[in-house]
Design an enzyme around this catalytic site. Structure first.
Site, PDB file in Angstrom:
ATOM      1  N   LYS A  55       3.217  10.653  36.378  1.00 52.66           N
ATOM      2  CA  LYS A  55       3.824  11.925  36.817  1.00 52.66           C
ATOM      3  C   LYS A  55       4.636  11.701  38.085  1.00 52.66           C
ATOM      4  CE  LYS A  55       0.196  14.772  34.732  1.00 52.66           C
ATOM      5  NZ  LYS A  55      -1.093  15.444  34.870  1.00 52.66           N
ATOM      6  N   GLN A  99      -5.030  17.292  39.470  1.00 58.55           N
ATOM      7  CA  GLN A  99      -5.423  16.608  38.230  1.00 58.55           C
ATOM      8  C   GLN A  99      -6.879  16.925  37.879  1.00 58.55           C
ATOM      9  OE1 GLN A  99      -3.309  14.930  36.283  1.00 58.55           O
ATOM     10  NE2 GLN A  99      -4.828  14.273  34.810  1.00 58.55           N
ATOM     11  N   ASP A 122       1.029  23.694  36.224  1.00 55.50           N
ATOM     12  CA  ASP A 122       0.174  23.419  35.070  1.00 55.50           C
ATOM     13  C   ASP A 122      -0.005  24.674  34.207  1.00 55.50           C
ATOM     14  OD1 ASP A 122      -0.840  20.823  34.623  1.00 55.50           O
ATOM     15  OD2 ASP A 122      -2.186  20.969  36.349  1.00 55.50           O
TER      16      ASP A 122
HETATM   17  N1  GUN Z   1      -6.094  16.526  32.800  1.00 54.94           N
HETATM   18  C1  GUN Z   1      -5.761  16.321  31.502  1.00 54.94           C
HETATM   19  N2  GUN Z   1      -4.603  16.945  31.211  1.00 54.94           N
HETATM   20  C2  GUN Z   1      -4.211  17.559  32.344  1.00 54.94           C
HETATM   21  C3  GUN Z   1      -3.082  18.360  32.683  1.00 54.94           C
HETATM   22  O1  GUN Z   1      -2.199  18.653  31.872  1.00 54.94           O
HETATM   23  N3  GUN Z   1      -3.035  18.793  33.958  1.00 54.94           N
HETATM   24  C4  GUN Z   1      -3.995  18.501  34.871  1.00 54.94           C
HETATM   25  N4  GUN Z   1      -3.863  18.994  36.101  1.00 54.94           N
HETATM   26  N5  GUN Z   1      -5.052  17.766  34.605  1.00 54.94           N
HETATM   27  C5  GUN Z   1      -5.146  17.306  33.338  1.00 54.94           C
END
Ligand code: GUN
Length: 291
Positions: A55, A99, A122
């Protein structure tokens, strides 16, 4: 048997990222500002570290301002909330991503709901979930958005189609169902307690698998001609003593039955990051408009 088209999510995501990069360059030229994304990770979960690194890398390539906070596994909830508050107040930061999963001492919902909903790229905040469910302007979770883009690219209008989403998580299953409903599909959400899951899946023109169980959905669960979106990313032992990534669908069995399917890797995965950056751009624009 008919050929099954492999949906190239990687190529689609690359086109999307290139377009986002162009828009960021335009914003910089016109306003002297670029969108900023803060990514926060707590602890050392190896899969999370890979996702976060990806990311951060893609954010920089797109020309955005990127901030990366790595906190130790024993971070307290109060300390994490203090960081979220600081990022909420920072005008250089337009998007905040914490995350998941978080360590046990931290209440995930409390942290997610502390994020400014307008910076919640998100789309996990209860306000954004509510806005999506009621048809208001929301930030929408990235993985389901990526799935929908691939489906619309393949099928055009989804109106009237029968869609089955296997999995009811807040991150994928529930928002995916909302998005498909918004496209006028007839939507079923199936899960671990669903009776006769194979029969439910066989009724689907559109089948979205988001259960997190390696190759659970078999070839004979798929309606001939269906479009299958495989959200799973599962690591399993491979023949040579190594490991490999597979989805929630037994892809080889689906070949010749489905009209199209997303491969793992290279299907939905790359779309998630592209949609995250797209959400960051959207958040930036909305915040500029608000002033
Ligand atoms: N953990 C697994 N997928 C995601 C996501 O799309 N966003 C976040 N913040 N954590 C995750």
């Amino acid at each position: 048997m008919a050929d099954t088209h492999l949906i190239d999510g990687k190529a689609f995501a690359e086109r999307l990222l290139a377009e986002i990069g162009r828009q960021v360059a335009d914003l910089k030229a016109q306003h002297g500002r670029v969108p900023g994304l803060a990514v926060v990770i707590v602890g050392e979960d190896p899969a999370s570290q890979v996702y976060v690194k990806n990311k951060v890398e893609k954010t920089k390539i797109a020309g955005m301002h990127s901030v990366h906070h790595v906190l130790p596994a024993d971070t307290s909830q109060a300390d994490l909330l203090a960081l979220v508050e600081k990022l909420n107040a920072d005008p250089q930061i337009n998007g905040i991503l914490v995350q998941l999963p978080l360590p046990d001492q931290i209440d995930e919902a409390a942290v997610i709901n502390a994020i400014d909903p307008d910076k919640d790229v998100d789309g996990f905040h209860v306000v954004n979930a509510g806005r999506l469910a009621t048809g208001q302007e929301a930030l929408v979770p990235c993985t389901p958005t990526g799935c929908l883009l691939l489906l619309k690219d393949r099928l055009g209008s989804l109106s009237g189609k029968s869609a089955v989403v296997v999995g009811r998580s807040n991150i994928v299953g529930k928002p995916m169902a909302q998005l498909l409903l918004r496209e006028s599909c007839t939507v079923t959400i199936a899960h671990s307690r669903t009776r006769d899951l194979p029969a439910v899946c066989r009724a689907a023109d559109i089948l979205v698998a988001a259960v997190g169980k390696a190759q659970m959905i078999k070839g004979d669960w798929i309606k001939p001609g269906a479009v299958v979106i495989d959200v799973g990313i599962n690591r399993i032992p491979a023949a040579n003593g190594k490991t490999k990534l597979v989805g929630d669908v037994a892809t080889q069995e689906a070949m010749g039955i489905a009209a199209a399917i997303t491969p793992v890797p290279g299907g939905v995965g790359p779309m998630t990051i592209a949609c995250l950056l797209d959400n960051t751009l959207t958040a930036f624009r909305r915040q500029m408009k608000k002033g």
